[in-house]
Write an enzyme that holds these catalytic residues in place. Structure first.
Site, short mmCIF file in Angstrom:
data_model
loop_
_atom_site.label_atom_id
_atom_site.label_comp_id
_atom_site.label_asym_id
_atom_site.label_seq_id
_atom_site.Cartn_x
_atom_site.Cartn_y
_atom_site.Cartn_z
N ASN A 255 0.84 -1.19 0.00
CA ASN A 255 0.00 0.00 0.00
C ASN A 255 0.88 1.25 0.00
OD1 ASN A 255 -1.98 1.89 0.24
ND2 ASN A 255 -2.80 1.16 2.19
N ASP B 223 -7.35 -14.32 -18.95
CA ASP B 223 -8.10 -15.08 -17.96
C ASP B 223 -9.06 -16.06 -18.65
OD1 ASP B 223 -8.86 -15.40 -15.14
OD2 ASP B 223 -10.81 -14.63 -15.80
N GLU C 11 -4.89 -18.62 -19.75
CA GLU C 11 -5.20 -19.56 -18.68
C GLU C 11 -6.01 -20.70 -19.26
OE1 GLU C 11 -7.29 -19.68 -14.26
OE2 GLU C 11 -8.18 -18.47 -15.84
#
Ligand code: CA
Length: 620
Positions: free
Chosen positions: A138, A330, A359
């Site tokens: 972060n 994906d 994928e």
């Protein structure tokens, strides 16, 4: 001031609202946001969105209109503009009724970066570091929550938004480069406005917007520029199969068949073998392709040319706009089969050298091979995906089992790896396969094998076998995680990525002794691999494992690397005569991780239990 400049000032990013006959016309979206000169995909389908905009007459100035498609939803107009041989500039588009202009927008054609079409992408020379931006680091506290997106940061929720972002990745580029990673695959970065469980960002709600909780588009561009300064590559995770149900277009569908409707929700059966099964029922086959991945992710209908073109252009737009190096796709095999091949071919036409890995989550090599470009298996059914790279899920499966099998059986222990590679004859290009022991969807390797020696055996094999190795964030410090407890457990925050973390494993001082042992081995291996051409390009010669000891070689010109992995729980004697066909010309052997020399004149070497060695063979 010429006429074009006036237009530019007035209408650069849209919107002239006009009230006429009680109707306000306002153009809210133009997608893609712009295009570029000298593109092979030069006829660009511009989607213009605004209430009842299709009721008006449209005139585009300066760019030939080669097609206009209106759908049953009057809020959309799809206009195809030809940019071929047109100069860079801002071209106005006007909407009028009876000669009176009621709404306007513009479409910019930009100058293209030099050599944009020649981008190389990732290859066997790379080590890919997979991270999830919400869980890595972060770097900017003010964007943890954002007014324009529903889910707010809550680090106490395992499946919540934790605040990781692009700035966090930028801040750790030195860490990643020092580790030896040469490419980053980040899970998707575009807006996912689901109200809960949005941190994985696979349910995207705006494909032209960086999720504001990850940062701005400027941050994204800065990340990639700073990676390029370090010689690193960025792999964009794209999701052509589905959008999140909160995608703005799905709330005002351009046309009923933009998504697959049953009507509404229909669940995929996930059974990918239906796509190749000669006996499949149509019901099973279609439900696999057209069913929704999950209820919150409507399945896009790429058979609708408007959808397919939208998806092709969106990906090209990001490649050009952010200078992307390669793609990860994906759920590749869940897309409409012929149309995803068209999508891939369009990208390959635009960027012939750019690598794309899909994928394709299968459990045998024939089915994995099927989805790779020019596959001999695909050719049996006259199918060519045009996808250059697939993922080696069968190798992943072998990692999950083999290292705990201390005794070699006929099909157990190191035989699993041997057989995996023996099946490489099925692949059109076994070198262009992503190899991995884990990713963000699987059990963590260090959970299955909570010991450093197993990690060393795994990483040795992963970084020296054929293909492109992919590692998963945190494993380099021994991070574990149990998928049976839910996905959040395999996607924990990297320690030190958040202010106030109890430790900072990004620094040597901050790592525990055990974490440092994992890290030091990883760093040594990955950095050695950077310049190991014999691994990048060498041929593989493997020997049948005996007593659970697996020996293989990578050979290039007059160089060779000998890999020895003893998965047995016993010390094993390795008789060298068996490897004479490879080692005969060489006079010295040195382990690259320990710098220990091995004497090639000996009859045999004693190999410690559960150990791995990478020996560079040389002629002194
Ligand atoms: Ca943040």
């Amino acid at each position: 001031m010429n006429r074009m400049s006036k237009w530019k000032l007035s209408f650069l990013f849209v919107v002239l609202s006009t009230v006429a006959w009680g109707q306000t016309y306002k153009i809210e979206r133009v997608e893609p946001r712009n295009w570029w000169v000298d593109m092979k995909h030069s006829a660009v389908q511009v989607m213009i969105y605004g209430k009842n905009i299709a009721d008006l007459d449209m005139v585009a100035e300066g760019l030939p209109v080669v097609g206009v498609t209106k759908t049953e939803n009057k809020n959309y107009v799809f206009v195809t503009l030809e940019t071929k041989n047109k100069p860079a500039g801002v071209y106005p588009i006007r909407f009028s009724r009876k000669g009176k202009v009621l709404a306007s927008c513009s479409f910019e054609v930009k100058q293209r970066q030099p050599n944009s079409a020649d981008r190389e992408g990732f290859s066997t020379k790379d080590v890919v570091y997979l991270l999830m931006p919400d869980r890595f680091a972060n770097g900017e506290l003010t964007n943890d929550s954002h007014a324009s997106t529903t889910e707010k940061a809550n680090r106490q929720l395992p499946g919540g938004r934790h605040g990781g972002d692009i700035r966090g990745i930028i801040n750790q580029l030195d860490y990643l480069s020092d580790l030896g990673a040469t490419a980053i695959w980040s899970t998707p970065l575009f807006e996912d406005n689901d109200s809960t469980y949005s941190y994985h960002t696979y349910g995207q709600s705006d494909l032209y917007r960086v999720d504001p909780r990850y940062g701005t588009e400027a941050d994204f561009n800065e990340l990639i520029a700073k990676m390029h300064e370090r010689g690193m590559k960025f792999i964009l995770d794209v999701v052509p199969n589905h959008w999140g149900s909160n995608h703005w277009m799905l709330k005002d569908l351009p046309t009923y068949n933009w998504v697959h409707q049953f009507p509404g929700y229909g669940q995929t059966n996930y059974r990918m073998s239906t796509q190749t099964d000669p006996y499949t029922s149509q019901l099973d086959k279609e439900l696999c392709e057209d069913g929704w991945f999950v209820r919150s992710m409507p399945d896009l209908n790429q058979r609708n040319p408007l959808v397919l073109t939208y998806l092709i252009q969106n990906t090209i737009w990001w490649i050009e706009n952010a200078n992307i190096d390669g793609l990860r796709v994906d759920t590749y095999s869940y897309n409409s089969k012929e149309e995803i091949a068209d999508w891939t071919k369009a990208l390959r036409t635009e960027y012939p050298n750019m690598n794309i890995v899909g994928e394709v989550w299968m459990h045998d090599q024939a089915l994995q091979s099927y989805w790779q470009e020019n596959s001999p298996v695909g050719a049996i059914q006259s199918y060519n995906s045009h996808l250059p790279s697939v993922m080696d899920f069968t190798l992943h499966d072998a990692f999950g089992l083999a290292l705990s099998e201390n005794e070699q059986g006929w099909d157990k222990g190191m035989i699993r790896f041997y057989e995996n590679f023996a099946n490489d004859f099925l692949y059109a290009n076994p070198n262009n396969i992503l190899v991995f022991s884990e990713n963000h969807d699987t059990q963590r390797f260090n959970q299955i094998y909570p010991d450093l020696s197993s990690y060393k055996m795994m990483l040795t094999l992963l970084t020296t076998c054929r293909g492109i190795p992919q590692v998963y964030y945190g494993s380099e410090i021994g991070m574990a995680g149990d998928k049976s407890k839910g996905d959040a457990d395999i996607r924990k925050d990297f320690p030190g990525g958040w202010q106030g973390d109890a430790q900072n494993a990004f620094t040597k001082q901050g790592r525990t002794g055990e974490q440092e042992a994992y890290h030091a081995f990883t760093k040594k291996l990955l950095n050695w691999r950077k310049s190991a051409e014999v691994i990048h390009h060498g041929k593989t010669i493997q020997f049948i494992p005996e007593k659970n000891v697996y020996v293989y070689f990578r050979v290039l010109d007059k160089k060779a690397v000998m890999v020895i992995i003893n998965n047995s729980s016993n010390q094993e004697e390795l008789k060298l005569a068996r490897f004479n066909e490879v080692i005969q010309p060489f006079t010295s052997a040195k382990d690259i991780t320990t710098d220990r020399s091995f004497d090639l004149k000996k009859d045999s070497w004693s190999i410690a239990p559960k150990s791995a060695h990478i020996l560079e063979l040389n002629v002194n």
